[in-house]
Design a protein around this motif. Structure first.
Motif, PDB file in Angstrom:
ATOM      1  N   GLY A 126       6.636 -15.806  22.483  1.00  0.00           N
ATOM      2  CA  GLY A 126       6.629 -14.346  22.469  1.00  0.00           C
ATOM      3  C   GLY A 126       5.231 -13.780  22.341  1.00  0.00           C
ATOM      4  N   ILE A 127       5.012 -12.951  21.321  1.00  0.00           N
ATOM      5  CA  ILE A 127       3.707 -12.298  21.164  1.00  0.00           C
ATOM      6  C   ILE A 127       2.600 -13.299  20.865  1.00  0.00           C
ATOM      7  N   ASP A 128       2.954 -14.504  20.451  1.00  0.00           N
ATOM      8  CA  ASP A 128       1.947 -15.536  20.210  1.00  0.00           C
ATOM      9  C   ASP A 128       1.579 -16.300  21.471  1.00  0.00           C
ATOM     10  N   GLY A 129       2.153 -15.913  22.606  1.00  0.00           N
ATOM     11  CA  GLY A 129       1.783 -16.518  23.879  1.00  0.00           C
ATOM     12  C   GLY A 129       2.653 -17.707  24.233  1.00  0.00           C
ATOM     13  N   CYS A 130       2.304 -18.350  25.337  1.00  0.00           N
ATOM     14  CA  CYS A 130       3.051 -19.528  25.771  1.00  0.00           C
ATOM     15  C   CYS A 130       2.082 -20.685  25.981  1.00  0.00           C
ATOM     16  N   THR A 131       2.612 -21.874  25.754  1.00  0.00           N
ATOM     17  CA  THR A 131       1.828 -23.101  25.869  1.00  0.00           C
ATOM     18  C   THR A 131       2.451 -23.974  26.934  1.00  0.00           C
ATOM     19  N   SER A 191       9.736 -20.068  15.604  1.00  0.00           N
ATOM     20  CA  SER A 191       8.564 -19.548  16.315  1.00  0.00           C
ATOM     21  C   SER A 191       8.719 -19.610  17.832  1.00  0.00           C
ATOM     22  N   VAL A 192       9.811 -20.189  18.325  1.00  0.00           N
ATOM     23  CA  VAL A 192       9.980 -20.409  19.764  1.00  0.00           C
ATOM     24  C   VAL A 192      11.036 -19.462  20.316  1.00  0.00           C
ATOM     25  N   ASP A 193      10.654 -18.659  21.306  1.00  0.00           N
ATOM     26  CA  ASP A 193      11.602 -17.760  21.971  1.00  0.00           C
ATOM     27  C   ASP A 193      12.415 -18.492  23.034  1.00  0.00           C
ATOM     28  N   GLN A 194      11.720 -19.278  23.863  1.00  0.00           N
ATOM     29  CA  GLN A 194      12.395 -19.980  24.940  1.00  0.00           C
ATOM     30  C   GLN A 194      11.512 -21.128  25.407  1.00  0.00           C
ATOM     31  N   SER A 199      10.295 -29.269  37.423  1.00  0.00           N
ATOM     32  CA  SER A 199       9.616 -30.299  38.203  1.00  0.00           C
ATOM     33  C   SER A 199       8.380 -29.695  38.842  1.00  0.00           C
ATOM     34  N   ASP A 200       7.543 -30.551  39.441  1.00  0.00           N
ATOM     35  CA  ASP A 200       6.292 -30.032  39.997  1.00  0.00           C
ATOM     36  C   ASP A 200       6.517 -29.202  41.253  1.00  0.00           C
ATOM     37  N   GLY A 201       7.748 -29.211  41.780  1.00  0.00           N
ATOM     38  CA  GLY A 201       8.053 -28.296  42.872  1.00  0.00           C
ATOM     39  C   GLY A 201       8.046 -26.848  42.448  1.00  0.00           C
ATOM     40  N   VAL A 202       8.165 -26.593  41.144  1.00  0.00           N
ATOM     41  CA  VAL A 202       8.059 -25.242  40.595  1.00  0.00           C
ATOM     42  C   VAL A 202       6.677 -25.004  39.989  1.00  0.00           C
ATOM     43  N   SER A 203       6.154 -25.991  39.277  1.00  0.00           N
ATOM     44  CA  SER A 203       4.857 -25.794  38.621  1.00  0.00           C
ATOM     45  C   SER A 203       3.719 -25.609  39.623  1.00  0.00           C
ATOM     46  N   ARG A 204       3.953 -25.921  40.891  1.00  0.00           N
ATOM     47  CA  ARG A 204       2.901 -25.651  41.878  1.00  0.00           C
ATOM     48  C   ARG A 204       2.626 -24.158  42.034  1.00  0.00           C
ATOM     49  N   LEU A 205       3.539 -23.312  41.536  1.00  0.00           N
ATOM     50  CA  LEU A 205       3.219 -21.893  41.508  1.00  0.00           C
ATOM     51  C   LEU A 205       1.944 -21.638  40.725  1.00  0.00           C
ATOM     52  N   THR A 206       1.772 -22.349  39.608  1.00  0.00           N
ATOM     53  CA  THR A 206       0.565 -22.180  38.805  1.00  0.00           C
ATOM     54  C   THR A 206      -0.560 -23.100  39.268  1.00  0.00           C
ATOM     55  N   GLU A 207      -0.209 -24.292  39.739  1.00  0.00           N
ATOM     56  CA  GLU A 207      -1.226 -25.277  40.089  1.00  0.00           C
ATOM     57  C   GLU A 207      -1.876 -25.005  41.445  1.00  0.00           C
ATOM     58  N   ARG A 208      -1.098 -24.419  42.367  1.00  0.00           N
ATOM     59  CA  ARG A 208      -1.624 -24.164  43.709  1.00  0.00           C
ATOM     60  C   ARG A 208      -1.835 -22.689  44.002  1.00  0.00           C
ATOM     61  N   TYR A 209      -0.947 -21.847  43.478  1.00  0.00           N
ATOM     62  CA  TYR A 209      -0.852 -20.485  43.983  1.00  0.00           C
ATOM     63  C   TYR A 209      -1.233 -19.424  42.962  1.00  0.00           C
ATOM     64  N   GLU A 210      -1.915 -19.816  41.914  1.00  0.00           N
ATOM     65  CA  GLU A 210      -2.614 -18.905  40.999  1.00  0.00           C
ATOM     66  C   GLU A 210      -1.692 -18.000  40.186  1.00  0.00           C
ATOM     67  N   TRP A 211      -0.436 -18.393  40.043  1.00  0.00           N
ATOM     68  CA  TRP A 211       0.426 -17.691  39.105  1.00  0.00           C
ATOM     69  C   TRP A 211       0.041 -18.090  37.685  1.00  0.00           C
ATOM     70  N   THR A 212       0.327 -17.223  36.737  1.00  0.00           N
ATOM     71  CA  THR A 212       0.258 -17.609  35.328  1.00  0.00           C
ATOM     72  C   THR A 212       1.670 -17.988  34.882  1.00  0.00           C
ATOM     73  N   TRP A 213       1.742 -18.764  33.790  1.00  0.00           N
ATOM     74  CA  TRP A 213       3.067 -19.117  33.287  1.00  0.00           C
ATOM     75  C   TRP A 213       3.799 -17.888  32.759  1.00  0.00           C
ATOM     76  N   ARG A 214       3.064 -16.900  32.271  1.00  0.00           N
ATOM     77  CA  ARG A 214       3.719 -15.680  31.842  1.00  0.00           C
ATOM     78  C   ARG A 214       4.380 -14.992  33.031  1.00  0.00           C
ATOM     79  N   GLU A 215       3.729 -14.988  34.181  1.00  0.00           N
ATOM     80  CA  GLU A 215       4.337 -14.396  35.371  1.00  0.00           C
ATOM     81  C   GLU A 215       5.588 -15.164  35.789  1.00  0.00           C
ATOM     82  N   VAL A 216       5.552 -16.482  35.645  1.00  0.00           N
ATOM     83  CA  VAL A 216       6.734 -17.293  35.955  1.00  0.00           C
ATOM     84  C   VAL A 216       7.883 -16.924  35.020  1.00  0.00           C
ATOM     85  N   LEU A 217       7.586 -16.861  33.725  1.00  0.00           N
ATOM     86  CA  LEU A 217       8.617 -16.518  32.750  1.00  0.00           C
ATOM     87  C   LEU A 217       9.142 -15.105  32.964  1.00  0.00           C
ATOM     88  N   ASP A 218       8.253 -14.191  33.306  1.00  0.00           N
ATOM     89  CA  ASP A 218       8.685 -12.809  33.517  1.00  0.00           C
ATOM     90  C   ASP A 218       9.602 -12.696  34.735  1.00  0.00           C
TER      91      ASP A 218
END
Length: 272
Positions: A126-131, A191-194, A199-218
């Motif tokens: 949440g307000i403490d960010g995501c890891t 302390s954990v919201d979610q 798989s890396d077929g989804v994480s490539r949004l951040t690894e290749r295409y410059e998304w942030t994980w917050r944008e993915v979660l949003d």
């Protein structure tokens, strides 16, 4: 307390889906098959999907026992999967197919996770960010020789020297000691919201295409898991130079989200 999960699973175009996921009472896992190299038998007669399914079943059985450490569950699942093979399989071959994986478990007081290979676990506080917990050792191999074939990939003979090796990278499948090299951690449950697993077929949004994980979660928050798969496919189809990446243009894409508290995502979710 409600634990909400959402999962979207879609095979890469023109391929067999080698991702798997499973969800239980307070736990979830995502596996991504680590397949054979072209022209290399890999010692095993079974399809990659068979191996991933066996690992999923054995991990699920272990996760139903909440007192067991995650590393012990993973080790036992690898050992049980190895026992499922017959005498026609040579599991000593370092190119034997296996899987990468991510596991999360919500306990009474702690949220625990384990990641091995190029799956990911995203811990939202949440307000403490995501890891993000991403095992990127396969991407940090020094001077790894790349083959320019149908897709860009590492030279198989080189992979045979670094897979499931201390200075290389680790996968689930045929080496029980791989469990001891997983990325593990925990946080107080409150302390954990979610937690998002993918798989890396989804994480490539951040690894290749410059998304942030917050944008993915949003995006998941507003539109559900299928929207993440659509976002991946849109990014891949719009990539002006996909050959710059190691790996496939399209890959299997799986995402699972567990949320503490009242469900807030789309109808593709359910509470357990």
């Amino acid at each position: 307390m409600h634990i909400t999960y959402a999962a979207a699973m879609e095979a890469a175009p023109d391929s067999t889906n080698e991702d798997r996921f499973a969800i239980g009472d307070g736990w979830a896992l995502v596996l991504d098959g680590a397949g054979r190299y072209p022209g290399k038998p890999g010692g095993c007669i079974h399809p990659v999907s068979w191996i991933v399914e066996r690992l999923t079943a054995h991990l699920s059985s272990g996760l139903a026992q909440p007192e067991s450490p995650l590393t012990a569950i993973v080790r036992s699942a690898i050992e049980a999967t190895m026992a499922d093979h017959g005498s026609a399989c040579d599991l000593s071959d370092p190119l034997s197919p296996g899987a990468t994986g991510a596991v999360v478990r919500f306990g009474k007081d702690q949220v625990e996770w384990l990641v091995l290979g190029d799956c990911a676990a995203i811990i939202d506080q949440g307000i403490d960010g995501c890891t993000s917990i991403v095992d990127d050792r396969v991407d940090r191999l020094p001077n790894a020789p790349v083959v320019e074939g149908r897709v860009r990939t590492y030279l198989p003979e080189y992979v045979a020297t670094v897979r499931n090796q201390p200075e290389g990278f680790w996968v689930l499948g045929a080496v029980p000691a791989a469990a001891d090299h997983a990325l593990v951690g925990s946080l107080p449950r409150g302390s954990v919201d979610q937690v998002l697993l993918c798989s890396d077929g989804v994480s490539r949004l951040t690894e290749r295409y410059e998304w942030t994980w917050r944008e993915v979660l949003d995006l998941h928050e507003t539109s559900g898991p299928a929207a993440l798969i659509r976002a991946v496919r849109d990014a891949e189809r719009g990539d002006p130079d996909p050959r710059r990446w190691r790996g496939k243009l399209h890959d299997d894409a799986t995402v699972v989200v567990l949320r503490a508290g009242k469900p807030r995502v789309s109808s593709e979710s359910r509470s357990v």
